[in-house]
Design a protein around this motif. Structure first.
Motif, PDB file in Angstrom:
ATOM      1  N   GLU A  78     -15.662   6.871   6.744  1.00  0.00           N
ATOM      2  CA  GLU A  78     -14.746   6.109   7.605  1.00  0.00           C
ATOM      3  C   GLU A  78     -14.493   6.920   8.864  1.00  0.00           C
ATOM      4  N   GLY A 121      -8.256   0.071   4.295  1.00  0.00           N
ATOM      5  CA  GLY A 121      -7.529  -0.326   5.506  1.00  0.00           C
ATOM      6  C   GLY A 121      -7.060  -1.770   5.421  1.00  0.00           C
ATOM      7  N   ILE A 122      -5.889  -2.012   5.976  1.00  0.00           N
ATOM      8  CA  ILE A 122      -5.377  -3.383   6.023  1.00  0.00           C
ATOM      9  C   ILE A 122      -6.201  -4.177   7.049  1.00  0.00           C
ATOM     10  N   ALA A 123      -6.529  -3.539   8.185  1.00  0.00           N
ATOM     11  CA  ALA A 123      -7.364  -4.230   9.179  1.00  0.00           C
ATOM     12  C   ALA A 123      -8.749  -4.508   8.587  1.00  0.00           C
ATOM     13  N   ARG A 159       0.840  -1.213   0.000  1.00  0.00           N
ATOM     14  CA  ARG A 159       0.000   0.000   0.000  1.00  0.00           C
ATOM     15  C   ARG A 159       0.872   1.259   0.000  1.00  0.00           C
ATOM     16  N   LYS A 169      -2.706   7.332   1.151  1.00  0.00           N
ATOM     17  CA  LYS A 169      -2.376   7.638   2.547  1.00  0.00           C
ATOM     18  C   LYS A 169      -1.400   8.816   2.576  1.00  0.00           C
ATOM     19  N   ALA A 194     -11.730   8.996  11.552  1.00  0.00           N
ATOM     20  CA  ALA A 194     -10.604   9.918  11.363  1.00  0.00           C
ATOM     21  C   ALA A 194      -9.296   9.146  11.191  1.00  0.00           C
ATOM     22  N   HIS A 195      -9.184   8.006  11.863  1.00  0.00           N
ATOM     23  CA  HIS A 195      -8.015   7.142  11.639  1.00  0.00           C
ATOM     24  C   HIS A 195      -8.391   5.661  11.765  1.00  0.00           C
ATOM     25  N   SER A 196      -9.510   5.314  11.147  1.00  0.00           N
ATOM     26  CA  SER A 196      -9.986   3.923  11.202  1.00  0.00           C
ATOM     27  C   SER A 196     -11.034   3.723  10.110  1.00  0.00           C
ATOM     28  N   ASN A 197     -11.390   2.475   9.883  1.00  0.00           N
ATOM     29  CA  ASN A 197     -12.545   2.166   9.028  1.00  0.00           C
ATOM     30  C   ASN A 197     -13.715   1.779   9.915  1.00  0.00           C
ATOM     31  N   SER A 255      -8.542  -0.713  12.740  1.00  0.00           N
ATOM     32  CA  SER A 255      -7.316  -0.031  12.305  1.00  0.00           C
ATOM     33  C   SER A 255      -6.160  -0.935  12.696  1.00  0.00           C
ATOM     34  N   SER A 256      -5.032  -0.735  12.044  1.00  0.00           N
ATOM     35  CA  SER A 256      -3.902  -1.623  12.331  1.00  0.00           C
ATOM     36  C   SER A 256      -3.430  -1.477  13.764  1.00  0.00           C
TER      37      SER A 256
END
Ligand code: PLP
Length: 279
Positions: free
Chosen positions: A176, A202-204, A52, A143, A178-181, A239-240
């Motif tokens: 989504e 998102g990878i998560a 990514r 990103k 602010a820093h997550s899905n 989120s990761s």
């Protein structure tokens, strides 16, 4: 080392590292980043994050000064210098160093890495969310380092005693966090926003979809709205850094937490996978 900083081949304790003032990140936020956890000195989902990172850089026409394999080797070697193996890795590439000109400059890109101790993961306590209008641009799939709307939204959440802010666009479509899905469970189906230019893939999120597939939970990658969020059986935040959490309150009103067994199955699957891969 407890907190490490790396910049173009030089590394040292993070707080002692300095960077040139005319790195283009200072002028324009001209760069991209990625970030991921590491446990027991094993970096989780390294290939996915590095892929990514290279996609993000390509979207901005930034040439990363190392190959994917060289970056993975670098990250693995830096992790070995740390006092603990439970870490958070952050890396970014910026479009070189030079005077403040909007057009591209003829300079090699700069590679930054920071490695810090992992934050605490509390997967048990449900979190609270607030909603806020998504005033970001239309390149959210990349990103980039341009994160001001996310910073403002995260601060709004912090002031409201919430763990995350949920963005919505006109028509009240949830995009989504602010820093997550953000995903919802309704009647046994997982709904998640499609991976268009309004969200970060998102990878998560990808791991969550694979978990649902393995558990036989149907997934619909389609837009959902604020009313669906309030009406959801479960609201799942991925989120990761924080893997998978669920929310029990949105904008001060009770929401979600109505299918705890199904949620717990998904969360257990994801935690097991994380622990297995980083044993
Ligand atoms: N969406 C946004 C805007 C993010 O900043 C992040 C993580 O930083 C995510 C989603 C989740 O992405 P990932 O699961 O790859 O950490």
């Amino acid at each position: 080392m407890e907190r490490l900083g790396y910049y173009n081949g030089t590394f040292g304790p993070l707080d002692e590292m300095t960077v040139p003032m005319n790195d283009r990140v200072c002028w324009f936020g001209d760069g991209v980043y990625d970030a991921q956890p590491c446990r027991n000195y094993h970096i989780f989902a390294l290939d996915e994050h590095v892929d990514r990172f290279f996609r993000s850089a390509a979207a901005l026409k930034i040439e990363i000064p190392v190959t994917k394999d060289e970056l993975k080797d670098l990250l693995n070697s830096l992790v070995q210098k740390m006092d603990t193996g439970d870490l958070f890795l952050y890396y970014q590439v910026t479009r070189g160093t030079g005077p403040r000109k909007h057009f591209f400059i003829d300079a090699p890109a700069n590679l930054w890495v920071t490695i810090t101790p992992a934050g605490k993961y509390d997967g048990i306590t449900p979190i609270k969310l607030i909603t806020t209008e998504d005033t970001r641009f239309f390149h959210c799939n990349v990103k980039t380092l341009n994160l001001i709307p996310s910073v403002m939204a995260a601060q709004k959440a912090e002031e409201a005693g919430c763990a995350e802010a949920v963005f919505y666009r006109p028509g009240e479509r949830v995009t989504e966090g602010a820093h997550s899905n953000i995903h919802i469970l309704k009647n046994g189906t997982l709904y998640t926003a499609p991976t268009d230019n309004l969200i970060l893939p998102g990878i998560a999120r990808a791991h969550l979809l694979r978990a649902c597939e393995a558990l036989g939970i149907p997934v619909k990658e389609e837009a959902f709205h604020l009313s669906d969020l309030f009406d959801a059986d479960e609201i799942i935040v991925t989120s990761s850094s924080q893997l998978c959490r669920h929310a029990c309150e949105v904008d001060g009103k009770p929401a979600g937490c109505k299918a705890p067994e199904l949620y717990s199955k998904i969360q257990t699957y994801l935690i097991d996978e994380f622990e297995r891969e980083t044993r």
